[in-house]
Structure formats: structure tokens, C-alpha cells
Design an enzyme around this catalytic site. Structure first.
Site, mmCIF file in Angstrom:
data_model
loop_
_atom_site.group_PDB
_atom_site.id
_atom_site.type_symbol
_atom_site.label_atom_id
_atom_site.label_comp_id
_atom_site.label_asym_id
_atom_site.label_seq_id
_atom_site.Cartn_x
_atom_site.Cartn_y
_atom_site.Cartn_z
ATOM 1 N N HIS A 86 67.484 55.867 40.755
ATOM 2 C CA HIS A 86 68.636 55.480 41.561
ATOM 3 C C HIS A 86 69.881 56.277 41.170
ATOM 4 C CE1 HIS A 86 66.502 51.381 42.306
ATOM 5 N NE2 HIS A 86 66.092 52.321 43.127
ATOM 6 N N GLU A 132 73.598 52.077 43.318
ATOM 7 C CA GLU A 132 73.313 51.610 44.673
ATOM 8 C C GLU A 132 74.585 51.265 45.439
ATOM 9 O OE1 GLU A 132 70.418 51.559 46.354
ATOM 10 O OE2 GLU A 132 69.477 52.550 44.655
ATOM 11 N N ILE A 141 74.118 50.028 35.390
ATOM 12 C CA ILE A 141 73.981 51.377 35.915
ATOM 13 C C ILE A 141 73.284 51.366 37.262
ATOM 14 C CG2 ILE A 141 72.778 53.564 35.443
ATOM 15 C CD1 ILE A 141 73.411 52.832 32.380
ATOM 16 N N ASP A 142 72.301 50.496 37.425
ATOM 17 C CA ASP A 142 71.533 50.422 38.662
ATOM 18 C C ASP A 142 72.407 49.977 39.829
ATOM 19 O OD1 ASP A 142 69.094 50.938 39.806
ATOM 20 O OD2 ASP A 142 68.221 49.001 39.349
ATOM 21 N N ASP A 143 73.139 48.871 39.647
ATOM 22 C CA ASP A 143 74.028 48.405 40.711
ATOM 23 C C ASP A 143 75.088 49.440 41.038
ATOM 24 O OD1 ASP A 143 73.944 45.298 41.636
ATOM 25 O OD2 ASP A 143 72.980 45.570 39.700
#
Length: 676
Positions: free
Chosen positions: A479, A408, A403-405
Site C-alpha cells: 500500500h 490509503e 502507515i497503512d491507513d
């Protein structure tokens, strides 16, 4: 101000700076700060652009600790493929990381770690270092003083059991029948975070097989009493969770012989199929070294010859984790971070003023678009009806996008003027839909899974190292919120739930905990820009508390730093540590988002970045500012020291990219939560 000493660790705690309000706002050091920032940003931009791979990606070394290197040698010894050149180069790296007291730490400047020291010592014995050599004698004495092998973590003792240096019956049991547990049953494999799941499944085969290769030498010098290497320990109280699970493990040990052979064989075959089905195109598993190592061992025990395509690809993938250094040493990366590094590099360059249609940004965007994952992975066990869309951290990890990548990468793509805008819009729409679909029921987001919050996995005697579940965290949630704001979805009810969760998670001192970066500086540096992007005014009480905390945490030299000890000793170490480029940048990004551009704290921080930059445009950063498992497994991302300072300098010079309108709107895109 003078430094103090932390009584719990003996480490020196750097002094905090005075708050900005307590100092003279006409500091002469502020003179020429914009000019210094311009020069530093220009050099950093040139440095970063020059390091792009011809295919379009960036990747810095991912440095962890010597257990990766030691276990690589132990694996090769176990398989019978250990060669002299690899052994020499690995031993050179391990020796170079030893502390003066004989121990090995798990992060730069950190305390000695018992398990890391045991594994490093054994690796050097494999390399031929004599036990009575001074550096080895110091190490073994250090180990004995701390309880010997018996006090090392379970993973270390598993490696030793492979060679008969420890008894299998003295390890927690991991029955392969776990593979059959339905998802509604506690302790099914999907109760574990994806990194733990990928490690536990192969280890159930290893635990069932209990292999022993002939030990090339004894390890009596690592026991407090070689005649009694594992003295009995009393159980924890029965009324406690630890006591209950310790007794459950004893029951499982006794049931081992009662399991019919046919059942056990079928369970191991099912686990082996699960492993093979999740091997990535490059031969690795999950893009990370530990599951790959244990998967190779497990499949080898199941009869896979080393020449089998699955095994050959797996071993070749492990070779790609090796970084050969100029001094001839060999360092093993636990993971590789090209997607993460690339999206952060694009954000940094764009925010620093590189044109949105610059050829290198376009090449990076093309590479990221090609890396989009459009097939279901393990996440779909909990979200079977959710269409795929998103990005992983590594070159190949289609089973586990995160989810983070994804957030971003979407933020990076919106900064690029791509000649095929519909292609970008489609990818981001799918990412928005997938990230919204991966929201946990409390309104926040974890890294890989939904509602991965079972209280039971961490209680297992086996799980004595690192985090094994994936609960929502402030940095990942921030993020995602920032991504949704960029897409014009700040007022979507799902985004508002994420914002409400973030506000409720703020610490009493005004900071936020950082799960995937060190630590409160990272959490605060992630959350404040997300909240302001989503529309919270700089005057909001949560933002003002965060600003105050950052001002109080600034070091006397103008930078910010936070030691990894803050994960274990928050009161003493929160926001405390030697100044680093990446952590200074995180603090600046938060302060700039909070409208503090002209404050003394920002000017001093920008000046620190400009003054500490090297002539080639880079920054030096030996300190570990990335987090794998809080306290237990730390990371030095070698590109962090480049991308985050450039981002902070760019925003100081050009303003926040969200100042005027969502990025999607500025690209002429109608915000949508759907996709195709």
C-alpha cells in the site's frame, strides 16, 4: 471436482477450480458480463452512498469474537457496575454464538477455542445460566476434555485470577519496573508492538497488585481435577528459548518480594502516568478495547475513583464499543474503523465512476483532512527527528497513526477534486514524508513502528496469544508503494527498496502472505496492483506467477475464498475456502492490474459478484476476512463486503486508475517527498 477433508482440523476444504488455461475460453457465462457488472456497480454505489454519515465518514461493524463481550461483563463485575440490562443483552449475544458441540469459535465456521469457551461460559454464569443447563453442561464438558482452565491462555487466567478462580502465583510475572527499561535494553516496552505495549503497561500494575474480588460462584466444573487445578508441567529444555524464558520467569517470581516497596510504588506510579498521558480525547486508549479495559482496571487499583474524569471518560469510551442489535443483543467491537472504512469507500466510489467532485466525496475528503494527526506519538521514540503526518484507523488515536491507513487515505484524497487543492497537497506531502521516514531498514514497512522486530517479546511465557511485535508485512508495504507511485515517486530509491523487498517476499507458489487480511488472497491482491502501479509490466515473472496462483485458487463457482486456517495450515488451506465477496474482489483487483481483464478467470469472478449481490446492492459475508493476529484474532469488517467488490467492479468497467499517469500528476500536482 470433490471437496476433501483436512486431517489436521477435520474441516472440509473446498475444491480448487481448474486453471483458466484448462477450460473452454468460450464459456457462455461470459456473455453479458459487462452489462451485469454495470448493474451491480450501480446498485452497490447507491447502497454505499446512502450509508455515509452526515459528518462525512463511513463505518461498518467490526465483529470479532465473544471474548470481547465476556471480558466486558467481567470488567463491570470487577468494578461493581454490572447492570441487569447489559448482562441480559450480552448473554443473548454470547448464547447465539455457541456451537452445537458446546464450544465457541473465534471466527465464523472455525473450530472451538478453549479460552474463548472458558470466558464465554463464565460470562453466562454471571448472567445467571445454571451450570447444569444443557448448553452450559456441553460447554464445561468440552473445556474439561481439552485440559480445563489450566490449558487456557494467560490472558484468560488473568481474568479468572481477578476473582480468585486462579492463583496469581501461577501466572507469569510482569514487573512494573519494565517501564524504566531504556530503549536499547531487550524487552523494553518499545520492543512490543503498540497494541501489546498499551496492554502490557497497565497489566504490570495489575500483576504487581494481584487484586482478588470475591468470586460469585465456584468454577470447579471447568477443571479436570478441582482438587489439583494446576498440575505441574515440566520446563522446556534449558537449551531452548522457551526453556530459558520459563526459568527466567521463575527467577522474577522469587525476586518479587525482594523489590523495595518504594521502588515498586515508584514504578507503578510511572506506569500510571504513562497510561494517563496516552488517554485519547474520547477517553479511550489506542482506540482499541483491550488496552482500554486493562487501563481502567490498573488506574482503579492505583486509587482512581470511578467518578474521576479519567475513569469516567474511559468507561464512557467503552460504552461506545457496544453495538445494540435488532434482536436485543449487545455486541462489543474490539475497535472501530471509520478512517479505514472511509478511505476505502472513497476509493471504491471513485473507481466505480462517481464524479471526483461529488458532494459526498468532498464531504468525506473534508472529514479525512480534519482527522490528520500532526503531533508526535509513540512512533517518535524510534524516529525523534521525523515530523508528524498521517492518519490512524479509529476516530481518536493520535498516539498511534498507522502507515497503512496513511497510504490509503492519500490514495483516496487523490481521487477527489477538492476545492482547496493546496490543503490536500500539504496533507499528502506530510504523509509521504512521514511514511518514508517510517521505512524499516530492510526496505519494507510495518503497521505502526519502525524495525519492531525483536525476537524476544514473543518468547515470554506471558505472550502466548497473538502477535506482540510489528514487523514489516507485504500488504502494508504494498500500500505504501502504491501510494508513492500515485505521487510520482515510483522511482525514488526508497520506493525501489520496498519493491525489491516485495519481490523477495513472494512465496514459491506465486502468492504473498497477508498479515492484516485473510490471507494469501489478501496479500496477493494488495501486492500485484502496487507493483504494476510502480511500473512493473504485466509480463514480469513475479506478476505471471501471481496470476497463475490466483487462477489455480479460483473456486468452481467463480469466486475466491480463503479460510483463516491458512495461517496455521498453509499447505492445505492457502487460497482455499468458501467464496466471499471481499476475497473475490481482492483476486479480481490483482488480475485486473495484471492485464487479465478479458480472461475467463476475471469474467467468472465478475459474474460471481453480480450473481451473489442482494437486491439492495449489498453482499452477504458471514466469513471473517480481516486479521488482527494471524490465526489468534480474526475480524469480520462488515464494510469489506461492500467497498472491495465495488472497487473491483469499477476497475473492471473503467480500468485501473494508474493506467495513464500517477494520480498526483493527473491532478496537476508536482510529486515531492517533502512537506510543510
Amino acid at each position: 471436482m470433490t471437496a476433501t477433508t483436512d486431517g489436521s482440523t477435520g474441516a472440509t476444504i473446498p475444491p480448487r477450480a481448474a486453471a483458466a488455461s484448462d477450460t473452454d475460453s468460450t464459456d457462455p457465462l461470459a456473455a453479458g458480463v459487462p452489462e451485469a457488472a454495470e448493474r451491480a456497480a450501480a446498485r452497490a454505489t447507491e447502497f454505499l452512498l446512502a450509508r455515509q454519515d452526515p459528518e462525512g465518514w463511513w463505518k461498518g461493524d467490526l465483529e470479532t469474537n465473544v471474548t470481547m463481550d465476556a471480558e466486558d461483563l467481567l470488567l463491570r463485575q470487577f468494578l461493581g457496575i454490572l447492570d441487569a440490562a447489559t448482562t441480559r443483552a450480552t448473554a443473548l449475544f454470547i448464547r447465539g454464538a455457541q456451537r452445537e458441540d458446546g464450544a465457541w469459535a473465534t471466527f465464523y465456521g472455525g473450530p472451538g477455542d478453549l479460552s474463548a469457551t472458558v470466558e464465554a461460559y463464565v460470562a453466562l454464569r454471571l448472567a445467571g445460566d445454571a451450570p447444569d443447563a444443557p448448553h452450559m453442561a456441553r460447554a464445561s464438558a468440552w473445556v474439561r476434555e481439552r485440559g480445563g482452565i489450566a490449558s487456557a491462555r494467560v490472558f484468560t487466567r488473568i481474568w479468572l485470577a481477578l476473582f480468585g478462580w486462579w492463583k496469581w502465583e501461577d501466572l507469569p510475572e510482569l514487573p512494573p519496573e519494565l517501564i524504566w527499561f531504556p530503549t536499547w535494553l531487550p524487552l523494553n516496552i518499545y520492543d512490543f508492538g503498540c497494541w501489546a505495549r498499551q496492554t502490557i503497561v497497565p497489566l504490570t500494575i495489575v500483576s504487581a497488585k494481584r487484586p482478588v474480588r470475591p468470586a460469585p460462584f465456584p468454577l470447579d466444573e471447568l477443571h479436570t481435577d478441582p482438587a489439583n487445578p494446576n498440575p505441574p508441567k515440566p520446563f522446556a529444555p534449558l537449551a531452548s528459548w522457551d526453556g530459558a524464558f520459563e526459568r527466567l520467569d521463575r527467577v522474577v517470581h522469587r525476586l518479587r518480594k525482594a523489590v523495595p516497596r518504594r521502588v515498586r510504588r515508584a514504578a507503578m506510579n510511572a506506569a500510571a502516568r504513562w497510561i494517563v498521558e496516552r488517554q485519547e480525547n474520547d477517553g479511550c486508549w489506542g482506540g482499541i478495547q483491550p488496552p482500554a479495559v486493562y487501563s481502567v482496571i490498573a488506574l482503579h487499583l492505583m486509587g482512581y475513583d470511578l467518578r474521576h474524569p479519567v475513569m469516567r471518560a474511559g468507561l464512557e469510551s467503552l460504552d461506545r464499543f457496544a453495538v445494540w442489535r435488532e434482536d436485543g443483543s449487545r455486541m462489543i467491537e474490539a475497535c472501530q474503523s471509520p478512517v479505514w472504512d472511509t478511505c476505502l469507500a472513497v476509493i471504491a466510489l471513485a473507481d466505480a465512476g462517481v464524479p471526483a467532485d461529488h458532494p459526498k466525496l468532498l464531504k468525506a475528503a473534508d472529514w479525512m483532512l480534519a482527522e490528520e494527526i500532526r503531533r508526535p506519538g509513540d512512533w517518535s521514540v524510534k524516529r525523534p527527528g521525523l515530523p508528524p503526518g498521517g492518519w490512524a484507523f479509529e476516530f481518536h488515536n493520535d498516539n498511534y497513526p498507522d502507515i497503512d491507513d496513511t497510504a490509503e487515505v492519500a490514495l483516496a484524497l487523490r481521487r477527489v477534486s477538492h476545492p482547496q487543492p493546496d490543503r490536500v497537497d500539504g496533507a499528502i506531502a506530510r504523509a509521504v514524508r512521514w511514511n518514508f521516514g517510517m521505512q524499516s531498514k530492510n526496505g519494507a514497512w510495518g503497521a505502526f513502528d519502525v524495525d519492531n522486530t525483536s525476537p524476544f517479546p514473543n518468547r515470554l511465557p506471558f505472550c502466548d496469544f497473538g502477535e506482540v511485535i510489528d514487523p514489516p508485512s507485504a500488504d502494508v508495504t504494498a500500500h505504501v508503494v502504491e501510494m508513492m507511485a500515485a505521487e510520482g515517486l515510483a522511482h525514488d530509491p526508497r520506493t525501489r527498496r520496498g519493491i525489491a523487498w516485495l519481490l523477495a517476499e513472494q512465496e514459491a507458489d506465486g502468492s504473498w502472505f497477508g498479515r492484516w487480511g485473510v490471507n494469501y488472497v489478501y496479500g496477493t491482491g494488495s501486492v500485484v496492483p502496487a507493483l504494476t502501479a510502480a511500473g512493473l509490466p504485466a509480463s514480469h515473472p513475479a506478476i505471471r506467477r501471481a496470476v497463475h496462483w490466483l487462477q489455480q485458487a479460483q473456486n468452481d463457482d467463480g469466486g475466491w475464498g480463503e479460510d483463516l486456517r491458512s495461517y496455521k495450515y498453509a499447505r492445505e488451506w492457502s487460497g482455499r475456502g468458501a467464496s466471499t465477496a471481499s476475497q473475490t474482489a481482492w483476486a479480481l483487483m490483482a488480475l485486473l492490474a495484471a492485464g487479465e481483464r478479458d480472461s475467463e478467470a476475471v469474467e467468472r469472478g465478475v459474474r460471481w459478484l453480480a450473481d451473489t449481490q442482494r437486491d439492495d446492492g449489498s453482499w452477504d459475508e458471514p466469513y471473517f476476512t480481516g486479521t488482527g493476529f494471524p490465526w489468534d484474532f480474526s475480524i469480520n469488517y462488515h464494510l469489506y463486503r461492500q467497498v472491495f467488490p465495488l472497487t473491483a467492479l469499477g476497475r473492471y468497467l473503467h480500468g485501473d486508475p494508474f493506467d495513464k499517469a500517477p494520480l498526483a500528476a493527473r491532478r496537476g500536482v508536482r510529486a515531492t517527498a517533502g512537506g510543510s
